[in-house]
Design an enzyme around this catalytic site. Sequence first.
Site, short mmCIF file in Angstrom:
data_model
loop_
_atom_site.label_atom_id
_atom_site.label_comp_id
_atom_site.label_asym_id
_atom_site.label_seq_id
_atom_site.Cartn_x
_atom_site.Cartn_y
_atom_site.Cartn_z
N PHE A 284 0.81 -1.21 0.00
CA PHE A 284 0.00 0.00 0.00
C PHE A 284 0.85 1.27 0.00
CE2 PHE A 284 -2.59 -2.90 2.97
CZ PHE A 284 -3.13 -3.61 1.90
N THR A 285 1.85 1.32 0.86
CA THR A 285 2.61 2.54 1.11
C THR A 285 3.55 2.86 -0.04
OG1 THR A 285 2.57 1.98 3.46
CG2 THR A 285 4.12 3.68 2.78
N GLU A 286 3.75 4.16 -0.28
CA GLU A 286 4.69 4.61 -1.30
C GLU A 286 5.78 5.47 -0.65
OE1 GLU A 286 2.61 6.34 -4.59
OE2 GLU A 286 1.63 4.43 -5.09
N THR A 289 4.52 9.05 0.21
CA THR A 289 3.17 9.30 0.70
C THR A 289 2.97 8.90 2.16
OG1 THR A 289 2.39 7.13 -0.07
CG2 THR A 289 2.23 8.97 -1.62
N SER A 291 1.42 7.73 5.29
CA SER A 291 0.03 7.48 5.67
C SER A 291 -0.97 8.19 4.78
CB SER A 291 -0.19 7.92 7.13
OG SER A 291 0.58 7.14 8.02
N TRP A 315 8.32 -0.24 2.05
CA TRP A 315 8.01 -0.91 3.31
C TRP A 315 7.08 -2.12 3.12
CZ3 TRP A 315 11.42 0.20 6.68
CH2 TRP A 315 12.00 1.47 6.70
N GLU A 532 1.23 0.47 10.73
CA GLU A 532 -0.23 0.35 10.83
C GLU A 532 -0.86 1.67 11.28
OE1 GLU A 532 -1.53 -2.14 9.55
OE2 GLU A 532 0.03 -3.68 9.62
#
Length: 551
Positions: A284-286, A289, A291, A315, A532
Amino acid sequence: MNYIVEQDARVRAADAVAAARLYLREVRRTCLDTVAPGGRVDPALVEAEQRRVHGFAWTATVVEGLAQLVAWAERLGSIDRFGAGEALVLRIGFGEYLAQLLGGLPMGQNEIVRPADLGAEDAAETLARHPAVRWFLRQGNTPASRADLAQRLAEGWRPDETLGDEMLDMVREQFRSFTERRVAPGAHGWHLADALIPDAVVAEMAELGVFGVCIAPEYGGMGLGKLAMCVVSEELSRGWIAAGSLGTRSEIAGDLIGANGTAEQKARWLPGDASGAILPPAVFTEPDTGSDLGAVKTRARADGEGWRITGSKAWMTHAARSDVMTVLARTDPDKPGFAGLSMFLAAKTRGRPDEDFPDDGLSGGEIGVLGYRWMKEYVLSFDGFAVTPDGLLGGEPGAGFRQLMATFEGARIQTAARAIGVASNAMDLAIKYAVDRRQFGKALMAFPRVSDKVAMMAVETVIARELTYFAARTKDAGDRCDIEAGMAKLLAARVAWSNADASLQVHGGNGYALEYEISRVMCDARILNIFEGAAEIQANVVGRGLLSRQG
């Protein structure tokens, strides 16, 4: 300490919680006056008044933690398991946390929020005058109480962990035994070698059902719910956080597919997810970006034969040794923010010894980290990576963010459970060292500032654990629990870090040596306040959520 005194403490604690809730109501009112002057919460004012809103969130978290400490005491009392040690935990916990509400509540290492910051000085004075609160402030967290509790801990006693459910208590016993036998003995060596978790250990975890705790039985899972998941994650994380974290990947994927997948997607992926045959990283994470998922730039475009993904992700835990990725990507570049995001189930080839990412269009590199090793972290680069036509989750474009948000409750509860395991491990290491190590002719535990640290570790671990279980029970009841999950992660992560820091201090210079386990636990504990959803994100979720609730 006799039964009547113990029962009296429980009655006083319930009265103190009622008084603390009235204080919280006043804090909420003053906060609403600031960020919702027109009757509706203004996002710009929430950001401008972030300290006040987050202070309100932390206040609510501590009050709920005390409420769950009372619930724990009452549950144990109803089955005649609330003894003198548990009464000490209750007294010290109330004495300390009420004092924090009134004098200064830590939101971070150098961020203390006080009643004046919340516009609640008068309400704090009223709270301090309440008879039950005054009793705990004077008689709760006393040197004598801490010394008594520390002595019990040194002699091997631990606060009662009974859940009142024979099956769950059996699950705890089973996973504690497995952790002591297969995880804890090798954890520190694997950490120092920065080695992947051995396949044999993963296989044994799969046989125990770690990866299918919450997946429906029709797909090969155990269908036990989030409270059982908490127990499993907590016990595995006592040995090493990485063991507790392996199940998180499968849980996130299982929740995503179980709640949103087509019948075909469920049949294809859930059985392998539950059995551990398929390991799924969350992608999901870039890099730029964090959160801010609304700023995701990775693109997915239809090409007539499926989808092609292009972009960068960061990550990604356990990415090389995995089989299917849950990838958040933008399918509609004309829709900014969350609206253009979709979720994909992207099958990949598991890495080989000579090549981590053998598929065309996918490459990656390892991120060196202080702790939380054993699965490894990666940056991934997608360059037209192919996804089959049925890879769009639920066959529904533009629903990715909504689908993902529904899984965060469970993921954050599970993270809180991992934090409890880390906190417990840090405490046990401190106790053992303080009992065995002698200085100036006596054991370290004989020194008040050492025994004080140990006593507070035990007290805060119980409070955080019970708050986490409360969030899990709320989720299992089918209720929305983003606020409860956020509270659990907020407090549990703080306690894990506090316990690890205090335990290393008990170890002195030896704690800074790589050969001592606490050096690993310290590094592992630090990540809990970040992944998270960082602590600041959790506080925002809790604060805005409570302010937006009616009543």
